[in-house]
Design an enzyme around this catalytic site. Structure first.
Site, short mmCIF file in Angstrom:
data_model
loop_
_atom_site.label_atom_id
_atom_site.label_comp_id
_atom_site.label_asym_id
_atom_site.label_seq_id
_atom_site.Cartn_x
_atom_site.Cartn_y
_atom_site.Cartn_z
N GLU A 21 0.72 -1.12 0.00
CA GLU A 21 -0.09 0.03 0.06
C GLU A 21 0.90 1.25 0.11
O GLU A 21 0.69 2.15 0.60
CB GLU A 21 -1.06 0.04 1.06
CG GLU A 21 -2.42 0.05 0.87
CD GLU A 21 -2.63 0.00 -0.46
OE1 GLU A 21 -2.42 1.21 -0.98
OE2 GLU A 21 -2.93 -0.75 -1.26
C1 LIG Z 1 2.10 -9.82 0.32
C2 LIG Z 1 2.00 -8.58 -0.58
C3 LIG Z 1 0.84 -8.21 -0.92
C4 LIG Z 1 0.33 -7.20 -1.87
N1 LIG Z 1 -0.90 -6.78 -2.31
C5 LIG Z 1 -0.80 -5.96 -3.54
C6 LIG Z 1 -1.98 -5.86 -3.72
O1 LIG Z 1 -3.41 -6.49 -3.41
N2 LIG Z 1 -2.38 -5.28 -5.15
C7 LIG Z 1 -1.43 -4.74 -5.67
O2 LIG Z 1 -1.49 -4.07 -6.65
N3 LIG Z 1 -0.06 -4.71 -5.01
C8 LIG Z 1 0.20 -5.51 -3.79
N4 LIG Z 1 1.15 -5.64 -3.26
C9 LIG Z 1 2.46 -4.74 -3.96
C10 LIG Z 1 3.14 -3.82 -3.10
O3 LIG Z 1 2.16 -2.76 -2.75
C11 LIG Z 1 4.34 -3.40 -3.46
O4 LIG Z 1 5.24 -4.42 -3.28
C12 LIG Z 1 4.97 -2.16 -3.02
O5 LIG Z 1 3.98 -1.07 -3.44
C13 LIG Z 1 6.42 -1.84 -3.22
O6 LIG Z 1 6.53 -2.09 -4.79
P1 LIG Z 1 7.89 -3.04 -5.12
O7 LIG Z 1 7.91 -4.39 -4.10
O8 LIG Z 1 8.08 -2.96 -6.28
O9 LIG Z 1 9.06 -2.17 -4.63
P2 LIG Z 1 9.66 -1.02 -5.26
O10 LIG Z 1 8.69 -0.09 -5.89
O11 LIG Z 1 10.58 -1.54 -6.25
O12 LIG Z 1 10.51 -0.35 -4.05
C14 LIG Z 1 11.64 -1.13 -3.80
C15 LIG Z 1 12.37 0.06 -2.44
O13 LIG Z 1 12.59 1.13 -3.18
C16 LIG Z 1 11.84 2.37 -2.36
N5 LIG Z 1 11.53 3.18 -3.38
C17 LIG Z 1 10.92 3.29 -4.63
N6 LIG Z 1 10.60 4.36 -5.23
C18 LIG Z 1 11.07 5.29 -4.21
C19 LIG Z 1 10.89 6.81 -4.31
N7 LIG Z 1 10.53 7.17 -5.33
N8 LIG Z 1 11.60 7.43 -3.30
C20 LIG Z 1 11.99 6.72 -2.29
N9 LIG Z 1 12.10 5.44 -2.13
C21 LIG Z 1 11.50 4.70 -3.11
C22 LIG Z 1 10.80 1.80 -1.92
O14 LIG Z 1 10.40 2.27 -0.60
C23 LIG Z 1 11.39 0.15 -1.54
O15 LIG Z 1 12.27 0.45 -0.39
C24 LIG Z 1 1.65 -6.55 -2.32
C25 LIG Z 1 2.92 -7.02 -2.08
C26 LIG Z 1 3.05 -8.03 -1.10
C27 LIG Z 1 4.59 -8.47 -0.70
#
Ligand SMILES: Cc1cc2nc3c(=O)[nH]c(=O)nc-3n(C[C@H](O)[C@H](O)[C@H](O)COP(=O)(O)OP(=O)(O)OC[C@H]3O[C@@H](n4cnc5c(N)ncnc54)[C@H](O)[C@@H]3O)c2cc1C
Length: 598
Positions: A443
């Protein structure tokens, strides 16, 4: 098995004695008839459901997890999950705060949020199935056409169908502007949607016959980036005009993620292979529409962590009372036993009080936000609606990030109270730590929440919303002037309130020169803001407790509240001083580090 007693007394305290929610309700035609007895009775029943039906399934869900049938693409949820959902629907729980126009009971959101805290305490993984449905409901309610609302809202309201949010793709999480899922317009006004989504919570399961996916995708002529994203409803089964289920749609679960916690919730890889969808809202404006769902979900994630903090605290306290180990530093306290209970040790108390202070502070903040949502949607005065919307927008990232960060600390501290017994599975404490960890990530990670707070909600409007909250603090400080008993709470709060203006201004000023200053300070800033808000609610709660005690009320509840408030201001709130120092350290120590990352 862990124990759980729904914290009804504390909920009643916050709702009726601190916030005075029924006074607010009287001003709202929709809720004018909702009295304290009704609220309390609903929550008592809700608490029974959480404790008796969901709690026994928490461990089962963790151990069994979900299973995907690769032939049929169907997902089987852990033993007992489906039957519990049937009971939930039978009890009318999905419709508690939904719009009566679509079959809802129309109760205030604040009641539903308190109910959700209890569901999450009992079983976060299970609660995510109906929890996501609420977000889908809100989104369609705000942005759906009349036909879409008529087709989907009654079934989501009754719980006959559930909802999901499909945003994330393998190469795009935080930065949704990168998403590639394609939506091609068809002659009949529908869209054919193709792409891969990952991490979709409750994307496939066996609770209900149909799942309503809200999917972000890109039209063929869409501009690049986040300005080219549209939102679509993609049901698992197409829906005939009479509401009956039609053909299986081209969306299925291609795999389940193996993960650290919330094993009972199906985290799905969703394959869209020419799935039929209908657009929600305007082309290329999908992200704005989805934000309705995301904001609801962000508060929902705060409630997940609040629930875990509360249940971890209850179990750690029960254990600490029973476990005897070593003698008190000031001499034996239980002379009839070979050692004292670990509750005599100051640091054990500190760990327990930390969890209690975070749970009760979080409850006050979260229920206040829910009340703001009730005002935003149902107050007859336009100004009240606008002010409430502005405040809830400011507080949402704090609910999401501060409560979830605190829950990580709190569940870990509660596990520590158990010593080695906390680390092994038997007592259930390590599950709370594992389950709590995801809440800081999904989220919008807590970093993203911090950027949202500092960049958009504070600096983005020159601190206007923050000043609005500051006026609430100023009014409380003014009321407490001359009240010596309140000084220990009010003085640090007033001081931080004053410091906040300069602190914010300094970061804003530096950010004009270098935008990285916002990113470097944001996480520390959110924690300071979180304490400012918690401090305000702890001071309000202390004030009520002091009044009751002064009136001669001997209920130990008020003494406990006062003692916890004292602990909060003495041991947790002061971290704001070091956070302001680290926030002020600036971006250079982070960005001028090429040698480190070479
Ligand atoms: C168990 C689980 C359930 C989930 N449920 C859903 C769901 O129902 N629907 C859905 O659509 N998604 C869902 N997600 C996805 C979740 O919302 C994402 O994992 C999350 O938004 C982060 O995206 P990412 O994993 O690609 O990390 P990334 O976006 O790759 O981020 C990696 C790191 O970089 C940092 N970062 C990235 N951009 C920036 C920035 N601009 N400034 C500073 N730091 C930054 C982040 O904070 C993080 O620490 C779920 C994930 C999990 C693990």
């Amino acid at each position: 098995m862990p124990v759980y007693n729904p914290p009804l007394r504390d909920m009643q305290f916050v709702m009726h004695e601190v916030l005075g929610i029924t006074d607010d309700f009287k001003a709202m035609p929709r809720h004018a008839e909702v009295d304290a007895d009704t609220v309390n009775a609903v929550l008592e029943e809700g608490g029974k459901f959480a404790r008796e039906v969901l709690l026994p399934l928490n461990r089962v869900g963790d151990e069994e997890g979900c299973k995907l049938d690769r032939e049929t693409h169907e997902v089987k949820t852990p033993t007992g999950f489906k039957a519990a959902y049937a009971q939930y629907v039978e009890g009318g729980w999905p419709s508690l705060s939904a719009d009566p126009a679509y079959g809802g009971q129309g109760l205030p959101i604040v009641v539903n949020q308190a109910f959700y805290e209890m569901l999450n305490s009992a079983n976060q993984a299970w609660t995510m199935y109906p929890g996501l449905t609420h977000g889908a409901y809100e989104c369609l309610h705000a942005h759906g056409t009349d036909a879409q609302k008529a087709m989907y809202l009654p079934k989501l309201t009754s719980g006959e169908w559930t909802g999901t949010m499909c945003l994330t793709e393998p190469h795009c999480g935080t930065d949704l502007g990168l998403l590639r899922t394609k939506a091609e317009p068809q002659a009949d006004g529908t869209y054919k949607i193709t792409g891969n989504k990952i991490f979709i919570s409750a994307g496939e399961h066996d609770f209900v016959p149909n799942i309503v996916h809200l999917v972000l995708a890109r039209l063929p002529d869409a501009p690049p980036g986040s300005k080219g994203i549209s939102l679509f409803i993609v049901p698992k089964f197409l829906v005939n005009p009479d509401g009956s289920l039609g053909a299986r749609n081209g969306i299925h679960c291609g795999g389940l993620e193996h993960k650290m916690g919330i094993h009972g919730n199906a985290t799905c890889q969703m394959v869209l292979d020419g799935a039929v969808g209908t657009m929600v809202g305007q082309p290329n404006k999908g992200l704005q529409a989805m934000f309705v769902m995301m904001n609801a979900a962000r508060i929902g994630v705060g409630m997940q962590s609040l629930g875990l903090t509360e249940v971890a605290f209850q179990n750690a306290l029960a254990y600490a009372k029973d476990r005897i180990q070593s003698r008190s530093l000031t001499g034996p306290k239980h002379k009839d036993q070979p050692a004292d209970s670990i509750l005599v040790h100051p640091d054990v108390r500190k760990m327990l009080l930390t969890a209690k202070a975070y749970a009760e502070g979080g409850r006050a903040l979260a229920l206040y936000c829910a009340l703001l949502l009730d005002r935003e949607f149902h107050h007859p005065d336009e100004k009240v609606r606008q002010d409430s919307a502005e405040l809830v927008a400011l507080l949402t990232p704090i609910v999401k990030a501060f409560i979830t960060d605190n829950a990580w600390t709190a569940t870990s501290s509660c596990m520590q109270v158990f010593g080695g017994h906390g680390f092994i599975r038997e007592w259930g404490m390590e599950q709370y730590v594992r389950d709590a960890r995801i809440n800081m990530i999904y989220e919008g990670t807590n970093t993203i929440q911090s950027l949202d707070l500092l960049g958009r909600k504070v600096l983005g409007n020159q601190g206007a919303s923050l000043k609005k909250f500051g006026r609430l603090i100023a009014a409380l400080v003014e009321e407490a002037q001359g009240d010596e008993d309140m000084a220990e709470f009010i003085n640090p709060l007033a001081k931080l309130g004053q410091q906040m203006t300069q602190f914010t201004g300094e970061i804003g000023y530096k950010a004009l020169e270098n935008a990285d200053e916002v990113g470097a300070a944001a996480v520390d800033y959110l924690r300071v803001a979180g304490h400012l808000v918690f401090g305000y609610f702890w001071a309000r709660m202390a004030k009520v407790a002091l009044q009751k005690i002064a009136e001669g009320n001997r209920d130990p509840f008020y003494q406990a509240k006062l003692q916890t408030a004292r602990f909060y201001f003495a041991k947790l709130f002061p971290e704001t001083a070091s956070l302001m120092v680290t926030a002020r350290a600036g971006s250079a120590v982070l960005m001028e580090t090429e040698a480190v990352f070479a």
